[in-house]
Design an enzyme around this catalytic site. Structure first.
Site, mmCIF file in Angstrom:
data_model
loop_
_atom_site.group_PDB
_atom_site.id
_atom_site.type_symbol
_atom_site.label_atom_id
_atom_site.label_comp_id
_atom_site.label_asym_id
_atom_site.label_seq_id
_atom_site.Cartn_x
_atom_site.Cartn_y
_atom_site.Cartn_z
ATOM 1 N N LYS A 42 -1.297 -28.650 6.887
ATOM 2 C CA LYS A 42 -1.117 -27.222 7.063
ATOM 3 C C LYS A 42 0.360 -26.833 7.024
ATOM 4 O O LYS A 42 0.707 -25.689 6.810
ATOM 5 C CB LYS A 42 -1.699 -26.805 8.434
ATOM 6 C CG LYS A 42 -3.151 -27.067 8.614
ATOM 7 C CD LYS A 42 -3.571 -26.674 10.050
ATOM 8 C CE LYS A 42 -4.988 -27.089 10.307
ATOM 9 N NZ LYS A 42 -5.328 -26.877 11.760
ATOM 10 N N GLY A 43 1.241 -27.821 7.234
ATOM 11 C CA GLY A 43 2.662 -27.538 7.459
ATOM 12 C C GLY A 43 3.363 -26.763 6.363
ATOM 13 O O GLY A 43 4.351 -26.091 6.620
ATOM 14 N N ASP A 99 5.990 -29.925 3.770
ATOM 15 C CA ASP A 99 6.827 -29.366 4.834
ATOM 16 C C ASP A 99 8.039 -30.247 5.132
ATOM 17 O O ASP A 99 9.173 -29.801 5.145
ATOM 18 C CB ASP A 99 6.017 -29.094 6.120
ATOM 19 C CG ASP A 99 5.264 -30.325 6.649
ATOM 20 O OD1 ASP A 99 5.267 -31.376 5.975
ATOM 21 O OD2 ASP A 99 4.666 -30.224 7.742
ATOM 22 N N ASP A 102 9.431 -37.636 6.146
ATOM 23 C CA ASP A 102 9.930 -38.496 7.215
ATOM 24 C C ASP A 102 10.037 -39.909 6.632
ATOM 25 O O ASP A 102 11.017 -40.265 5.992
ATOM 26 C CB ASP A 102 8.951 -38.392 8.392
ATOM 27 C CG ASP A 102 9.435 -39.049 9.669
ATOM 28 O OD1 ASP A 102 10.231 -39.986 9.582
ATOM 29 O OD2 ASP A 102 9.017 -38.646 10.761
ATOM 30 N N LYS A 130 14.198 -35.893 6.097
ATOM 31 C CA LYS A 130 14.906 -36.750 7.062
ATOM 32 C C LYS A 130 15.352 -37.989 6.299
ATOM 33 O O LYS A 130 14.660 -39.017 6.328
ATOM 34 C CB LYS A 130 13.964 -37.174 8.196
ATOM 35 C CG LYS A 130 13.506 -36.060 9.110
ATOM 36 C CD LYS A 130 12.616 -36.624 10.218
ATOM 37 C CE LYS A 130 12.154 -35.574 11.173
ATOM 38 N NZ LYS A 130 11.182 -36.083 12.153
ATOM 39 N N PHE A 151 12.450 -34.392 16.225
ATOM 40 C CA PHE A 151 11.157 -33.781 15.955
ATOM 41 C C PHE A 151 11.315 -32.267 15.907
ATOM 42 O O PHE A 151 11.677 -31.641 16.894
ATOM 43 C CB PHE A 151 10.107 -34.190 16.995
ATOM 44 C CG PHE A 151 8.727 -33.861 16.525
ATOM 45 C CD1 PHE A 151 8.073 -34.697 15.618
ATOM 46 C CD2 PHE A 151 8.097 -32.697 16.935
ATOM 47 C CE1 PHE A 151 6.806 -34.377 15.149
ATOM 48 C CE2 PHE A 151 6.831 -32.371 16.461
ATOM 49 C CZ PHE A 151 6.184 -33.219 15.570
ATOM 50 N N ASP A 158 4.257 -27.926 13.149
ATOM 51 C CA ASP A 158 3.645 -27.829 14.474
ATOM 52 C C ASP A 158 3.953 -29.023 15.361
ATOM 53 O O ASP A 158 4.438 -30.057 14.911
ATOM 54 C CB ASP A 158 2.117 -27.772 14.329
ATOM 55 C CG ASP A 158 1.524 -29.149 13.991
ATOM 56 O OD1 ASP A 158 2.058 -29.798 13.071
ATOM 57 O OD2 ASP A 158 0.573 -29.580 14.663
ATOM 58 N N ARG A 164 3.793 -23.257 14.917
ATOM 59 C CA ARG A 164 3.863 -22.990 13.476
ATOM 60 C C ARG A 164 4.369 -21.581 13.195
ATOM 61 O O ARG A 164 4.962 -21.314 12.153
ATOM 62 C CB ARG A 164 2.471 -23.119 12.834
ATOM 63 C CG ARG A 164 1.914 -24.520 12.817
ATOM 64 C CD ARG A 164 0.708 -24.567 11.882
ATOM 65 N NE ARG A 164 -0.139 -25.725 12.143
ATOM 66 C CZ ARG A 164 0.048 -26.938 11.646
ATOM 67 N NH1 ARG A 164 1.071 -27.167 10.860
ATOM 68 N NH2 ARG A 164 -0.766 -27.926 11.934
HETATM 69 P P1 5GP Z 1 5.835 -39.238 6.467
HETATM 70 O O1 5GP Z 1 4.603 -39.755 5.799
HETATM 71 O O2 5GP Z 1 6.911 -38.845 5.485
HETATM 72 O O3 5GP Z 1 6.345 -40.204 7.507
HETATM 73 O O4 5GP Z 1 5.397 -37.997 7.316
HETATM 74 C C1 5GP Z 1 5.292 -36.723 6.787
HETATM 75 C C2 5GP Z 1 4.466 -35.833 7.675
HETATM 76 O O5 5GP Z 1 4.714 -36.130 9.060
HETATM 77 C C3 5GP Z 1 4.842 -34.380 7.501
HETATM 78 O O6 5GP Z 1 4.078 -33.763 6.492
HETATM 79 C C4 5GP Z 1 4.562 -33.810 8.881
HETATM 80 O O7 5GP Z 1 3.200 -33.444 8.977
HETATM 81 C C5 5GP Z 1 4.836 -34.957 9.820
HETATM 82 N N1 5GP Z 1 6.199 -34.926 10.390
HETATM 83 C C6 5GP Z 1 7.211 -35.797 10.186
HETATM 84 N N2 5GP Z 1 8.308 -35.455 10.876
HETATM 85 C C7 5GP Z 1 7.995 -34.312 11.525
HETATM 86 C C8 5GP Z 1 8.726 -33.435 12.407
HETATM 87 O O8 5GP Z 1 9.908 -33.615 12.732
HETATM 88 N N3 5GP Z 1 8.053 -32.348 12.858
HETATM 89 C C9 5GP Z 1 6.758 -32.070 12.543
HETATM 90 N N4 5GP Z 1 6.212 -30.990 13.068
HETATM 91 N N5 5GP Z 1 6.042 -32.880 11.725
HETATM 92 C C10 5GP Z 1 6.654 -33.984 11.217
#
Ligand code: 5GP
Length: 178
Positions: A42-43, A99, A102, A130, A151, A158, A164
């Protein structure tokens, strides 16, 4: 709501300015083409809706939903499709709208999944990145802002489905999620 936020990182105006620039960049890159912008729910929903209104070429939109962090702040590394795209992307220009990147594992999964459908191109557009948290080598074509390993919430992002609707992006106080 503001009491839960440690500090604001990007104001509403800063986000607006960034979206305008990103929209111009995408418009220039896709002159005469009609990319399909696939929003990862949803982000990404607020980001996508503001971004498309700053793009002057024709665009189509579609949505995909994946398993997320749930109510935790750590990536499970497990990605599952909850809602697939409706559009046939074979031979199409695809822009994935995410969104935040990470570890990069989510995008890596989506990218490999889309490649199987043989689109003519795939680009990645992320509101936030990040860079110090990447666990794999991933190329992000359009980035809104880079953030540290904190975070963040707001502007579509969210924690446990909250925050959100904040018009800005901020760091959530640790005591809220620890
Ligand atoms: P990844 O697979 O790149 O580790 O994670 C990506 C997903 O993790 C993003 O789409 C999001 O949903 C969530 N996420 C990662 N870091 C953050 C953060 O700092 N804040 C929020 N709200 N969600 C995050």
């Amino acid at each position: 709501m503001i009491k839960d936020i440690e500090k604001m990182l990007m104001s509403e105006q800063e986000i607006k300015n960034m979206i305008k620039k990103l929209g111009e960049q995408i418009s220039n890159d896709y002159i005469g083409r009609t990319p399909v912008m696939i929003c990862i729910l949803k982000g990404g929903f607020i980001f996508l809706s503001d971004l498309v209104r700053n793009i002057s070429t024709n665009v189509e939109v579609d949505f995909m939903s994946l398993s997320s962090y749930g109510d935790s702040t750590k990536s499970s590394g497990v990605v599952k499709i909850k809602k697939d795209i409706d559009v046939d992307i074979s031979g199409r220009d695809v822009i994935i709208v995410e969104d935040i990147v990470d570890s990069g594992l989510t995008l890596d999964y989506i990218n490999s999944y889309f490649v199987k459908h043989k689109p003519s191109s795939i680009k990645i557009c992320a509101l936030l990145d990040k860079p110090n948290a990447h666990k794999i080598n991933i190329k992000i074509d359009y980035v809104g802002f880079e953030v540290g390993n904190e975070f963040v919430v707001g502007y579509g992002l969210d924690f446990a489905q909250k925050y959100r609707n904040l018009p800005y992006i901020g760091v959530l106080k640790k005591e809220i999620y620890s």
